[in-house]
Design a protein around this motif. Structure first.
Motif, PDB file in Angstrom:
ATOM      1  N   ARG A  18       0.817  -1.211   0.000  1.00 12.80           N
ATOM      2  CA  ARG A  18       0.000   0.000   0.000  1.00 12.80           C
ATOM      3  C   ARG A  18       0.855   1.267   0.000  1.00 12.80           C
ATOM      4  N   ASP A  19       1.884   1.311   0.833  1.00 10.62           N
ATOM      5  CA  ASP A  19       2.733   2.504   0.880  1.00 10.62           C
ATOM      6  C   ASP A  19       3.487   2.709  -0.424  1.00 10.62           C
ATOM      7  N   ALA A  20       3.909   1.624  -1.048  1.00  8.74           N
ATOM      8  CA  ALA A  20       4.622   1.743  -2.321  1.00  8.74           C
ATOM      9  C   ALA A  20       3.718   2.335  -3.393  1.00  8.74           C
ATOM     10  N   ILE A  21       2.474   1.912  -3.421  1.00  6.76           N
ATOM     11  CA  ILE A  21       1.524   2.449  -4.403  1.00  6.76           C
ATOM     12  C   ILE A  21       1.239   3.915  -4.105  1.00  6.76           C
ATOM     13  N   ARG A  22       1.010   4.249  -2.835  1.00  7.46           N
ATOM     14  CA  ARG A  22       0.734   5.641  -2.471  1.00  7.46           C
ATOM     15  C   ARG A  22       1.900   6.555  -2.841  1.00  7.46           C
ATOM     16  N   LEU A  23       3.115   6.143  -2.499  1.00  4.70           N
ATOM     17  CA  LEU A  23       4.284   6.970  -2.787  1.00  4.70           C
ATOM     18  C   LEU A  23       4.502   7.133  -4.283  1.00  4.70           C
ATOM     19  N   SER A  24       4.253   6.069  -5.040  1.00  4.00           N
ATOM     20  CA  SER A  24       4.434   6.149  -6.493  1.00  4.00           C
ATOM     21  C   SER A  24       3.395   7.066  -7.122  1.00  4.00           C
ATOM     22  N   LEU A  25       2.167   7.016  -6.641  1.00  3.95           N
ATOM     23  CA  LEU A  25       1.140   7.912  -7.159  1.00  3.95           C
ATOM     24  C   LEU A  25       1.434   9.363  -6.781  1.00  3.95           C
ATOM     25  N   LEU A  31       5.446  14.774 -10.574  1.00  8.03           N
ATOM     26  CA  LEU A  31       6.140  14.796 -11.860  1.00  8.03           C
ATOM     27  C   LEU A  31       5.375  15.607 -12.893  1.00  8.03           C
ATOM     28  N   HIS A  32       4.055  15.533 -12.848  1.00  2.60           N
ATOM     29  CA  HIS A  32       3.237  16.215 -13.847  1.00  2.60           C
ATOM     30  C   HIS A  32       2.631  17.521 -13.332  1.00  2.60           C
ATOM     31  N   GLY A  33       3.115  17.979 -12.178  1.00  2.00           N
ATOM     32  CA  GLY A  33       2.699  19.278 -11.665  1.00  2.00           C
ATOM     33  C   GLY A  33       1.233  19.367 -11.310  1.00  2.00           C
ATOM     34  N   GLN A  34       0.661  18.270 -10.869  1.00  2.54           N
ATOM     35  CA  GLN A  34      -0.749  18.287 -10.499  1.00  2.54           C
ATOM     36  C   GLN A  34      -0.905  18.104  -8.999  1.00  2.54           C
ATOM     37  N   ALA A  35      -2.080  18.425  -8.518  1.00  2.00           N
ATOM     38  CA  ALA A  35      -2.355  18.278  -7.087  1.00  2.00           C
ATOM     39  C   ALA A  35      -2.292  16.807  -6.707  1.00  2.00           C
ATOM     40  N   PRO A  36      -1.873  16.509  -5.473  1.00  2.00           N
ATOM     41  CA  PRO A  36      -1.852  15.102  -5.032  1.00  2.00           C
ATOM     42  C   PRO A  36      -3.242  14.475  -5.129  1.00  2.00           C
ATOM     43  N   PHE A  37      -3.263  13.203  -5.382  1.00  2.00           N
ATOM     44  CA  PHE A  37      -4.539  12.488  -5.405  1.00  2.00           C
ATOM     45  C   PHE A  37      -5.122  12.448  -3.995  1.00  2.00           C
ATOM     46  N   ALA A  38      -6.428  12.520  -3.894  1.00  2.00           N
ATOM     47  CA  ALA A  38      -7.096  12.454  -2.594  1.00  2.00           C
ATOM     48  C   ALA A  38      -6.837  11.091  -1.951  1.00  2.00           C
ATOM     49  N   PRO A  39      -6.444  11.073  -0.674  1.00  2.00           N
ATOM     50  CA  PRO A  39      -6.164   9.785  -0.011  1.00  2.00           C
ATOM     51  C   PRO A  39      -7.304   8.787  -0.110  1.00  2.00           C
ATOM     52  N   ASP A  40      -8.546   9.247   0.028  1.00  2.00           N
ATOM     53  CA  ASP A  40      -9.681   8.323  -0.052  1.00  2.00           C
ATOM     54  C   ASP A  40      -9.791   7.699  -1.436  1.00  2.00           C
ATOM     55  N   ALA A  41      -9.491   8.483  -2.465  1.00  6.53           N
ATOM     56  CA  ALA A  41      -9.560   7.966  -3.836  1.00  6.53           C
ATOM     57  C   ALA A  41      -8.464   6.931  -4.069  1.00  6.53           C
ATOM     58  N   VAL A  42      -7.276   7.191  -3.516  1.00  6.21           N
ATOM     59  CA  VAL A  42      -6.173   6.238  -3.651  1.00  6.21           C
ATOM     60  C   VAL A  42      -6.506   4.940  -2.927  1.00  6.21           C
ATOM     61  N   ASN A  43      -7.017   5.056  -1.717  1.00  8.31           N
ATOM     62  CA  ASN A  43      -7.388   3.850  -0.967  1.00  8.31           C
ATOM     63  C   ASN A  43      -8.451   3.051  -1.707  1.00  8.31           C
ATOM     64  N   ALA A  44      -9.387   3.737  -2.342  1.00  7.00           N
ATOM     65  CA  ALA A  44     -10.469   3.047  -3.039  1.00  7.00           C
ATOM     66  C   ALA A  44      -9.943   2.216  -4.211  1.00  7.00           C
ATOM     67  N   VAL A  45      -8.999   2.754  -4.977  1.00 14.44           N
ATOM     68  CA  VAL A  45      -8.497   1.984  -6.125  1.00 14.44           C
ATOM     69  C   VAL A  45      -7.606   0.831  -5.666  1.00 14.44           C
ATOM     70  N   ILE A  46      -6.895   1.031  -4.554  1.00 14.84           N
ATOM     71  CA  ILE A  46      -6.090  -0.066  -4.009  1.00 14.84           C
ATOM     72  C   ILE A  46      -7.004  -1.176  -3.509  1.00 14.84           C
ATOM     73  N   ASP A  74       5.120   6.188 -16.796  1.00 21.21           N
ATOM     74  CA  ASP A  74       5.807   6.997 -15.779  1.00 21.21           C
ATOM     75  C   ASP A  74       5.673   6.349 -14.401  1.00 21.21           C
ATOM     76  N   TYR A  75       4.469   5.877 -14.096  1.00 19.34           N
ATOM     77  CA  TYR A  75       4.245   5.228 -12.807  1.00 19.34           C
ATOM     78  C   TYR A  75       5.148   4.010 -12.673  1.00 19.34           C
ATOM     79  N   ARG A  76       5.236   3.190 -13.709  1.00 17.63           N
ATOM     80  CA  ARG A  76       6.072   1.983 -13.636  1.00 17.63           C
ATOM     81  C   ARG A  76       7.549   2.349 -13.444  1.00 17.63           C
TER      82      ARG A  76
END
Length: 232
Positions: A18-25, A31-46, A74-76
């Motif tokens: 889980r931490d590896a996926i969160r840190l990579s996202l 990298l693309h100058g965008q706002a961080p993904f919402a934690p709840d949204a990240v947890n939902a896809v995981i 890029d993520y990979r």
């Protein structure tokens, strides 16, 4: 009939990533100058056990296919560049559990929606690469195309009733149902409890080291019977 072939998931089943996926996202967004993904949204896809493409489609619905494919590359690069190994860890007693299953003569095939490079890096880093007869990455679970093409023709079990799928998300349990195998839910992983229980898995494990008991591996290291209803 005893279980002859075990199809086992990686993320949330063998390794806590889980931490590896969160840190990579997070690094991808930076990298693309965008706002961080919402934690709840990240947890939902995981928790849903999605493929990378589906994960990015859900997190960035505004992107077209070409831009999403570029983000996936890029993520990979980020994940396989060291984040994946540094921020992932095997669940307790993983090696001992795999030792018992291997000693019982049960074939193990690792089947994951994750890319093979990142899985092999983690297994190699922890000295766990010798347990699996094959590694099927980007499997597209719950779709069964990779099973029919890459697993079924070569697995030890000649009947899907002698196969058990072990995983932590609805994608894994739906996959088991689709191929006619027993489904074992790894409750300690990422999948939402209500969604996983609704799929009526044949067995549930609260810790990884409970898996040999579900496989009916006795103290002498022998698998004596087919998997039954498992643990409540």
């Amino acid at each position: 009939m005893r279980c002859q072939t075990l199809l086992i998931d990686f993320d949330g089943t063998l390794f806590d990533t889980r931490d590896a996926i969160r840190l990579s996202l997070a690094a991808l967004a930076e990298l693309h100058g965008q706002a961080p993904f919402a934690p709840d949204a990240v947890n939902a896809v995981i928790d849903a056990g999605l493929t990378l493409d589906d994960m990015l489609r859900q997190l960035m619905p505004e992107l077209g296919d070409d831009r999403r494919a570029s983000r996936a590359e890029d993520y990979r690069r980020i994940y396989n560049g060291g984040v994946g190994v540094r921020a992932s860890r095997p669940y307790p007693e993983l090696a001992a559990t795999l030792d018992r299953i291997a000693a019982a003569g049960i074939e193990m095939i690792l089947v994951s929606n994750k890319g093979e490079v990142s899985i092999r890096d983690a297994l190699d880093h922890h000295g766990l690469d010798g347990y699996f007869r094959d590694l099927i990455g980007l499997a597209g679970k719950p779709d069964t195309a990779a099973f029919r093409r890459r697993i079924a023709p070569h697995m030890a079990a000649t009947d899907a009733a002698a196969v058990m799928v072990v995983g932590d998300t609805p994608a894994d349990l739906l996959y088991a149902r689709a191929i006619g195998a027993h489904g074992c839910w790894a409750r300690y992983g990422y999948g939402a409890e209500a969604a996983c229980r609704a799929l009526a898995p044949a067995a549930t494990i609260n810790r990884l080291n409970e898996l040999p008991a579900v496989l009916m591996i006795n103290d002498a290291g022998m698998a004596t019977a087919a998997p039954g209803d498992g643990r409540p």
